[in-house]
Design an enzyme around this catalytic site. Structure first.
Site, PDB file in Angstrom:
ATOM      1  N   CYS A  76      27.220  -6.287   5.071  1.00 26.85           N
ATOM      2  CA  CYS A  76      27.313  -5.624   3.762  1.00 26.85           C
ATOM      3  C   CYS A  76      26.882  -6.536   2.616  1.00 26.85           C
ATOM      4  CB  CYS A  76      28.752  -5.187   3.491  1.00 26.85           C
ATOM      5  SG  CYS A  76      29.505  -4.113   4.719  1.00 26.85           S
ATOM      6  N   HIS A  96      33.874  -1.481   0.710  1.00 28.42           N
ATOM      7  CA  HIS A  96      33.140  -0.567   1.593  1.00 28.42           C
ATOM      8  C   HIS A  96      34.104  -0.051   2.650  1.00 28.42           C
ATOM      9  CE1 HIS A  96      30.335   1.282   4.231  1.00 28.42           C
ATOM     10  NE2 HIS A  96      30.283   0.299   5.116  1.00 28.42           N
ATOM     11  N   HIS A 149      35.009   3.097   5.779  1.00 26.17           N
ATOM     12  CA  HIS A 149      34.510   4.109   6.711  1.00 26.17           C
ATOM     13  C   HIS A 149      35.466   5.298   6.734  1.00 26.17           C
ATOM     14  CE1 HIS A 149      31.867   1.176   9.305  1.00 26.17           C
ATOM     15  NE2 HIS A 149      31.508   1.206   8.034  1.00 26.17           N
ATOM     16  N   GLU A 206      43.298  16.806 -11.391  1.00 30.54           N
ATOM     17  CA  GLU A 206      43.924  15.756 -12.192  1.00 30.54           C
ATOM     18  C   GLU A 206      43.439  14.355 -11.816  1.00 30.54           C
ATOM     19  OE1 GLU A 206      46.582  14.240 -15.155  1.00 30.54           O
ATOM     20  OE2 GLU A 206      45.681  16.203 -14.801  1.00 30.54           O
ATOM     21  N   HIS A 247      28.672   7.871   7.386  1.00 29.59           N
ATOM     22  CA  HIS A 247      28.979   6.439   7.444  1.00 29.59           C
ATOM     23  C   HIS A 247      30.224   6.074   6.644  1.00 29.59           C
ATOM     24  CE1 HIS A 247      27.154   2.099   7.192  1.00 29.59           C
ATOM     25  NE2 HIS A 247      28.451   2.057   6.970  1.00 29.59           N
TER      26      HIS A 247
END
Length: 241
Positions: free
Chosen positions: A100, A117, A119, A146, A202
């Site tokens: 990443c 990140h 999943h 809200e 992903h």
């Protein structure tokens, strides 16, 4: 080629009794995200920028077992490509850098202080629902909920309101994580006020000015994704006319 300084020279960068230090925060966050079902099977990642240092969770380490000594440290700014040019100043010898990394760097180059990140299954599901209903170019959109008020309008623009429509861009997945970088950056450029980009089939990348903002935005988005899936089951539109 940038010099790669190995871990036994700079262990001090990840040694701190301060619970707010990035090397302590990243393992704590990863444990929370694991318990919430966001980062199972070593997937996902977290990175924090502090001044001119970037702290990044490694690849292939079970998130619930991560320790400060597992953390990579980069000098910032640093090249995204090629990987050999990245300025690592602390690199655990027995671990691999996160795939990443260039995507995190894309967020930091735009002023973020933390990038997450996940999943999340809810994130994945909404990308599939959007594809089915709107086609591959569609955005995730939702209004009159809200929790939308937990998402910023854009940097320095305050927060979205109840009657606003939240729009999150979606990019297509690739076989290798790093290959997402170009499409992620394109989505950022085309949507300069977004704090997140979904990746079809992903997960999601979420960033914020600091750790607290990135975390709470990620929580708010995941709540909205789960709610959207349930609304879809009931035939309730995501955007109120």
């Amino acid at each position: 080629m940038a010099k790669q300084v190995e871990n036994n020279n700079n262990d001090h960068l990840v040694q701190s009794t301060d619970p707010e230090h990035p090397s302590n925060l990243i393992p704590e966050l990863c444990r929370k995200f694991y318990n919430w079902g966001w980062v199972t099977g070593t997937g996902g990642g977290t990175s924090i920028r502090r001044d001119d240092h970037i702290f990044i969770a490694p690849s292939g380490v079970q998130k619930e077992l991560m320790k400060p000594e597992n953390i990579f440290v980069l000098q910032f700014p640093t090249p995204k490509y090629p990987p050999s040019e990245r300025k690592y100043i602390r690199k655990p010898l027995d671990l691999k850098p996160s795939a990443c990394t260039p995507l995190f760097l894309a967020a930091f180059e735009r002023g973020a202080g933390c990038c997450i990140h996940t999943h999340s299954q809810w994130a994945v599901l909404v990308t599939l629902l959007v594809e089915r209903e709107k086609g591959p170019g569609g955005y995730f959109e939702i209004s009159n909920i809200e929790q939308i008020k937990g998402i910023p309008r854009g940097k320095g623009k305050g927060m979205l309101g109840f009657f606003d429509t939240l729009r999150i861009p979606i990019i297509e997945n690739t076989a290798f994580e790093e290959d997402l970088t170009g499409s992620l950056e394109k989505a950022m450029e085309e949507n300069p006020d977004t704090c997140a980009v979904l990746v079809r089939r992903h997960g999601i990348y979420v960033w914020g000015d600091n750790v607290a903002k990135a975390k709470t935005q990620c929580e708010s988005l995941d709540y909205l994704f789960q709610l959207a899936v349930e609304m879809h089951k009931l035939g309730i539109p995501w955007v109120k006319e």
